[in-house]
Enzyme design. Structure first.
Site, PDB file in Angstrom:
ATOM      1  N   THR A 121     123.732  80.126  38.940  1.00  0.00           N
ATOM      2  CA  THR A 121     125.083  80.675  38.944  1.00  0.00           C
ATOM      3  C   THR A 121     125.995  80.396  37.711  1.00  0.00           C
ATOM      4  O   THR A 121     125.666  79.637  36.889  1.00  0.00           O
ATOM      5  CB  THR A 121     126.039  79.821  40.101  1.00  0.00           C
ATOM      6  OG1 THR A 121     127.327  80.262  40.221  1.00  0.00           O
ATOM      7  CG2 THR A 121     125.884  78.124  39.996  1.00  0.00           C
ATOM      8  N   ASP A 122     126.966  81.290  37.648  1.00  0.00           N
ATOM      9  CA  ASP A 122     127.891  81.251  36.381  1.00  0.00           C
ATOM     10  C   ASP A 122     128.748  79.759  36.403  1.00  0.00           C
ATOM     11  O   ASP A 122     129.396  79.285  35.597  1.00  0.00           O
ATOM     12  CB  ASP A 122     128.788  82.694  36.237  1.00  0.00           C
ATOM     13  CG  ASP A 122     129.504  82.898  37.214  1.00  0.00           C
ATOM     14  OD1 ASP A 122     129.537  82.079  38.425  1.00  0.00           O
ATOM     15  OD2 ASP A 122     130.339  83.571  37.413  1.00  0.00           O
ATOM     16  N   GLU A 123     128.649  79.491  37.703  1.00  0.00           N
ATOM     17  CA  GLU A 123     129.769  78.157  38.117  1.00  0.00           C
ATOM     18  C   GLU A 123     129.219  76.921  37.252  1.00  0.00           C
ATOM     19  O   GLU A 123     129.876  76.075  37.096  1.00  0.00           O
ATOM     20  CB  GLU A 123     129.824  77.838  39.362  1.00  0.00           C
ATOM     21  CG  GLU A 123     130.252  79.044  40.265  1.00  0.00           C
ATOM     22  CD  GLU A 123     130.844  78.940  41.639  1.00  0.00           C
ATOM     23  OE1 GLU A 123     131.207  77.787  41.966  1.00  0.00           O
ATOM     24  OE2 GLU A 123     130.907  80.062  42.517  1.00  0.00           O
TER      25      GLU A 123
ATOM     26  N   TYR B 134     128.885  71.660  44.315  1.00  0.00           N
ATOM     27  CA  TYR B 134     127.896  72.678  44.365  1.00  0.00           C
ATOM     28  C   TYR B 134     127.566  73.232  42.908  1.00  0.00           C
ATOM     29  O   TYR B 134     126.180  73.113  42.706  1.00  0.00           O
ATOM     30  CB  TYR B 134     128.530  73.986  45.071  1.00  0.00           C
ATOM     31  CG  TYR B 134     127.962  75.286  44.723  1.00  0.00           C
ATOM     32  CD1 TYR B 134     126.518  75.637  45.279  1.00  0.00           C
ATOM     33  CD2 TYR B 134     128.634  76.438  43.974  1.00  0.00           C
ATOM     34  CE1 TYR B 134     125.870  76.645  44.907  1.00  0.00           C
ATOM     35  CE2 TYR B 134     127.559  77.793  43.583  1.00  0.00           C
ATOM     36  CZ  TYR B 134     126.483  78.023  44.192  1.00  0.00           C
ATOM     37  OH  TYR B 134     125.634  78.904  43.746  1.00  0.00           O
TER      38      TYR B 134
ATOM     39  N   LYS C 198     123.574  72.998  41.211  1.00  0.00           N
ATOM     40  CA  LYS C 198     123.090  74.059  40.392  1.00  0.00           C
ATOM     41  C   LYS C 198     122.762  73.724  38.961  1.00  0.00           C
ATOM     42  O   LYS C 198     121.645  74.125  38.590  1.00  0.00           O
ATOM     43  CB  LYS C 198     123.766  75.406  40.630  1.00  0.00           C
ATOM     44  CG  LYS C 198     123.824  75.572  41.890  1.00  0.00           C
ATOM     45  CD  LYS C 198     122.568  76.213  42.637  1.00  0.00           C
ATOM     46  CE  LYS C 198     121.955  77.605  42.371  1.00  0.00           C
ATOM     47  NZ  LYS C 198     120.785  77.970  42.909  1.00  0.00           N
TER      48      LYS C 198
HETATM   49  P1  NAD Z   1     123.107  82.027  51.369  1.00  0.00           P
HETATM   50  O1  NAD Z   1     123.628  80.776  51.541  1.00  0.00           O
HETATM   51  O2  NAD Z   1     123.356  83.422  51.786  1.00  0.00           O
HETATM   52  O3  NAD Z   1     121.562  81.876  51.705  1.00  0.00           O
HETATM   53  C1  NAD Z   1     120.700  80.546  51.336  1.00  0.00           C
HETATM   54  C2  NAD Z   1     119.444  80.574  52.129  1.00  0.00           C
HETATM   55  O4  NAD Z   1     118.693  79.527  51.875  1.00  0.00           O
HETATM   56  C3  NAD Z   1     119.463  80.475  53.715  1.00  0.00           C
HETATM   57  O5  NAD Z   1     118.747  81.841  54.281  1.00  0.00           O
HETATM   58  C4  NAD Z   1     119.280  79.250  54.132  1.00  0.00           C
HETATM   59  O6  NAD Z   1     118.738  79.193  55.509  1.00  0.00           O
HETATM   60  C5  NAD Z   1     118.144  78.877  53.169  1.00  0.00           C
HETATM   61  N1  NAD Z   1     117.929  77.671  52.816  1.00  0.00           N
HETATM   62  C6  NAD Z   1     119.083  76.592  52.744  1.00  0.00           C
HETATM   63  N2  NAD Z   1     118.486  75.119  52.519  1.00  0.00           N
HETATM   64  C7  NAD Z   1     117.029  75.403  52.777  1.00  0.00           C
HETATM   65  C8  NAD Z   1     115.942  74.725  52.585  1.00  0.00           C
HETATM   66  N3  NAD Z   1     116.212  73.369  52.342  1.00  0.00           N
HETATM   67  N4  NAD Z   1     114.819  75.249  52.562  1.00  0.00           N
HETATM   68  C9  NAD Z   1     114.641  76.594  52.782  1.00  0.00           C
HETATM   69  N5  NAD Z   1     115.295  77.240  52.849  1.00  0.00           N
HETATM   70  C10 NAD Z   1     116.855  77.054  52.737  1.00  0.00           C
HETATM   71  O7  NAD Z   1     122.816  82.216  49.896  1.00  0.00           O
HETATM   72  P2  NAD Z   1     123.030  83.543  48.592  1.00  0.00           P
HETATM   73  O8  NAD Z   1     124.597  83.711  48.678  1.00  0.00           O
HETATM   74  O9  NAD Z   1     121.979  84.362  49.054  1.00  0.00           O
HETATM   75  O10 NAD Z   1     122.606  82.683  47.229  1.00  0.00           O
HETATM   76  C11 NAD Z   1     121.132  82.902  46.900  1.00  0.00           C
HETATM   77  C12 NAD Z   1     121.062  82.097  45.691  1.00  0.00           C
HETATM   78  O11 NAD Z   1     121.956  82.593  44.846  1.00  0.00           O
HETATM   79  C13 NAD Z   1     121.581  80.531  45.421  1.00  0.00           C
HETATM   80  O12 NAD Z   1     120.603  79.857  44.634  1.00  0.00           O
HETATM   81  C14 NAD Z   1     122.895  80.660  44.945  1.00  0.00           C
HETATM   82  O13 NAD Z   1     123.245  79.340  44.425  1.00  0.00           O
HETATM   83  C15 NAD Z   1     122.701  81.879  43.949  1.00  0.00           C
HETATM   84  N6  NAD Z   1     123.970  82.317  43.840  1.00  0.00           N
HETATM   85  C16 NAD Z   1     124.715  83.012  44.592  1.00  0.00           C
HETATM   86  C17 NAD Z   1     125.818  83.777  44.439  1.00  0.00           C
HETATM   87  C18 NAD Z   1     126.718  84.586  45.610  1.00  0.00           C
HETATM   88  O14 NAD Z   1     127.831  85.099  44.993  1.00  0.00           O
HETATM   89  N7  NAD Z   1     126.169  84.311  46.514  1.00  0.00           N
HETATM   90  C19 NAD Z   1     126.463  83.657  43.184  1.00  0.00           C
HETATM   91  C20 NAD Z   1     125.612  82.973  42.003  1.00  0.00           C
HETATM   92  C21 NAD Z   1     124.478  82.417  42.420  1.00  0.00           C
HETATM   93  P1  TYD Z   2     133.900  82.146  47.211  1.00  0.00           P
HETATM   94  O1  TYD Z   2     133.481  83.729  47.694  1.00  0.00           O
HETATM   95  O2  TYD Z   2     134.038  81.000  48.004  1.00  0.00           O
HETATM   96  O3  TYD Z   2     133.134  81.953  45.968  1.00  0.00           O
HETATM   97  P2  TYD Z   2     133.094  80.799  44.573  1.00  0.00           P
HETATM   98  O4  TYD Z   2     134.201  79.715  45.070  1.00  0.00           O
HETATM   99  O5  TYD Z   2     131.741  80.480  44.623  1.00  0.00           O
HETATM  100  O6  TYD Z   2     133.915  81.657  43.452  1.00  0.00           O
HETATM  101  O7  TYD Z   2     135.544  82.228  46.393  1.00  0.00           O
HETATM  102  C1  TYD Z   2     135.903  83.241  45.870  1.00  0.00           C
HETATM  103  C2  TYD Z   2     137.265  83.284  45.126  1.00  0.00           C
HETATM  104  O8  TYD Z   2     138.188  83.306  46.448  1.00  0.00           O
HETATM  105  C3  TYD Z   2     137.668  81.667  44.870  1.00  0.00           C
HETATM  106  O9  TYD Z   2     138.575  81.730  43.745  1.00  0.00           O
HETATM  107  C4  TYD Z   2     138.229  80.982  45.857  1.00  0.00           C
HETATM  108  C5  TYD Z   2     138.902  82.145  46.821  1.00  0.00           C
HETATM  109  N1  TYD Z   2     138.873  82.142  48.226  1.00  0.00           N
HETATM  110  C6  TYD Z   2     140.173  82.268  48.809  1.00  0.00           C
HETATM  111  O10 TYD Z   2     141.394  82.484  48.162  1.00  0.00           O
HETATM  112  N2  TYD Z   2     140.383  82.431  50.168  1.00  0.00           N
HETATM  113  C7  TYD Z   2     139.154  82.080  50.984  1.00  0.00           C
HETATM  114  O11 TYD Z   2     139.116  82.090  52.227  1.00  0.00           O
HETATM  115  C8  TYD Z   2     137.769  81.991  50.085  1.00  0.00           C
HETATM  116  C9  TYD Z   2     136.455  81.889  51.254  1.00  0.00           C
HETATM  117  C10 TYD Z   2     137.901  82.089  48.805  1.00  0.00           C
END
Ligand code: NAD
Ligand code: TYD
Length: 359
Positions: A136-138, A162, A166
């Site tokens: 992630t960019d975080e 989180y 990561k």
């Molecule tokens: P998500 O929370 O939707 O899905 C995570 C999946 O991992 C779920 O299906 C869960 O059941 C599975 N999981 C959790 N713990 C597990 C374990 N111990 N063993 C096996 N499976 C397990 O997540 P996402 O949004 O699809 O994110 C996927 C990846 O991308 C993550 O690594 C996250 O850090 C990264 N990422 C996500 C975003 C975003 O915007 N969603 C942005 C940047 C990076």
């Molecule tokens: P989120 O989707 O949780 O992603 P991340 O925290 O990983 O960036 O949140 C995106 C942005 O939206 C973040 O600045 C927090 C804000 N946010 C709200 O203002 N209200 C909400 O209910 C949620 C879930 C997020």
């Protein structure tokens, strides 16, 4: 290489989109999906797989070393694409321990299994195997106004548990490349949005709450900025890195869309006003409520994607307007999927914890 995939977390948001992308675009691939099916994972996300015969699901924990080793051996896995994680910042503030376990210890367990199994019979060769880690960019922390976007060399400065978990996993992956010659690539992407995203993240949560007449909680002043990436673009970027990425390198992936949160929420409301109509003489934006800010809330993320663009020729195809309209259409067409989640106790408990924390 690139034949027998182990996708971890393939029942989650991005993992299920990637599994579908792989089958649609590269039908020769055989995919094993290892997913624990936590609250965030669902087999409903994979119901419409185009080639079910080239796919095998295993419910299990990435932290279970004997399970992971046997999967690598039994299915002759040559490519690991590692999505599985605890992924929600707010949950990492109320319950960080699962983040440490899955994101750090789980990633370590996968790396160690790959080192052991691929190390047998001299298979640890970049032309034969690959470990791709999704991050992630975080990990880069928060940008101040005017500061340039994150590049691959921006120092890590994670703020939430989180992001720290990561960052730790990224460092472990890098260390396995340098110490044991494990052929790895890493991608750090920005906030994804699109179909099948669990309605705890900003965009799907706002769509769900607006559709059900619930408050739309904006943390702080709502002027925080993310770099929104449509999930289909992300899947294509991952594939591009798997094919052409340089071993040991990391690549930033971003969508280049940076409206502040409040603007996104108001746009969602406007689209819903037009597509589903407005309740009585009100509009959906009337549901907006400014609430207590998230502790340690990162103000701004932005990704510099010059490296992947120049070296690998990838850039996003969807602008925010297109991506958001497609996403809203998807949720409107999948109300059964949303309703099933709302009914789950886990979801109701979380809404309560999150709401109480912001009163
Ligand atoms: P998500 O929370 O939707 O899905 C995570 C999946 O991992 C779920 O299906 C869960 O059941 C599975 N999981 C959790 N713990 C597990 C374990 N111990 N063993 C096996 N499976 C397990 O997540 P996402 O949004 O699809 O994110 C996927 C990846 O991308 C993550 O690594 C996250 O850090 C990264 N990422 C996500 C975003 C975003 O915007 N969603 C942005 C940047 C990076
Ligand atoms: P989120 O989707 O949780 O992603 P991340 O925290 O990983 O960036 O949140 C995106 C942005 O939206 C973040 O600045 C927090 C804000 N946010 C709200 O203002 N209200 C909400 O209910 C949620 C879930 C997020």
């Amino acid at each position: 290489m690139l034949q027998n995939f182990l996708v971890t977390g393939g029942a989650g948001f991005i993992g299920s989109n990637f599994t579908r992308y792989l089958q649609n675009n590269h039908p020769a691939s055989f995919i094993v999906n290892l997913d624990l099916l936590t609250y965030a994972g669902s087999l409903e996300n994979l119901k419409e797989l185009p080639i079910p015969g080239k796919y095998h699901f295993i419910r299990g924990d990435i932290g279970d070393s004997s399970l992971v080793e046997s999967i690598l051996r039994d299915f002759n896995i040559d490519t690991i694409v590692h999505f599985a994680a605890e992924s929600h910042v707010d949950r990492s503030l109320t319950g960080p321990s699962a983040f440490i376990q899955t994101n750090i210890v789980g990633t370590f367990t996968l790396l160690e299994a790959a080192r052991v199994v691929w190390g047998e019979n001299n298979k640890m060769d970049p032309s034969k195997v690959r470990f791709h880690h999704i991050s992630t960019d975080e990990v880069f922390g928060s940008l101040k106004p005017g500061e340039p976007a994150f590049t691959e060399t921006t120092p890590y400065a994670p703020n939430s548990p989180y992001a720290a978990s990561k960052a730790s996993s990224d460092h472990l992956v890098g260390s396995y490349a340098r110490s044991f010659d494990l052929p790895v690539t890493i991608s750090n992407c920005s906030n994804n949005y699109g179909a099948y995203q669990f309605p705890e993240k900003l965009i799907p949560l706002m769509i769900l709450n607006a559709l059900t007449g619930k408050p739309l909680p904006i943390y702080g002043d709502g002027m925080q900025i993310r770099d929104w990436l449509y999930v289909d673009d992300h899947c294509e970027a991952i594939w591009t890195i798997l094919q052409n990425g340089e071993i040991g390198e990391s690549y930033n992936i971003g969508g280049g869309n940076q409206p502040p949160n409040i603007e996104i929420v108001k746009t969602i409301c406007d689209i819903l006003d037009k597509s589903v109509g407005t309740p009585e003489d009100k509009c959906h934006a009337d549901l907006v409520q400014f609430v207590k800010d998230r502790p340690g809330h990162d103000r701004r993320y932005a990704m510099d994607i010059t490296k992947i663009k120049n070296e690998l020729g990838w850039q996003p195809k969807f602008d925010f307007d297109q991506g958001l309209n497609r996403t809203i259409d998807w949720y409107l067409g999948h109300t059964d999927w949303l309703n099933a989640i709302i009914k789950e106790k886990e979801y109701q408990n979380w809404v309560q914890i999150n709401y109480q924390g912001r009163e």
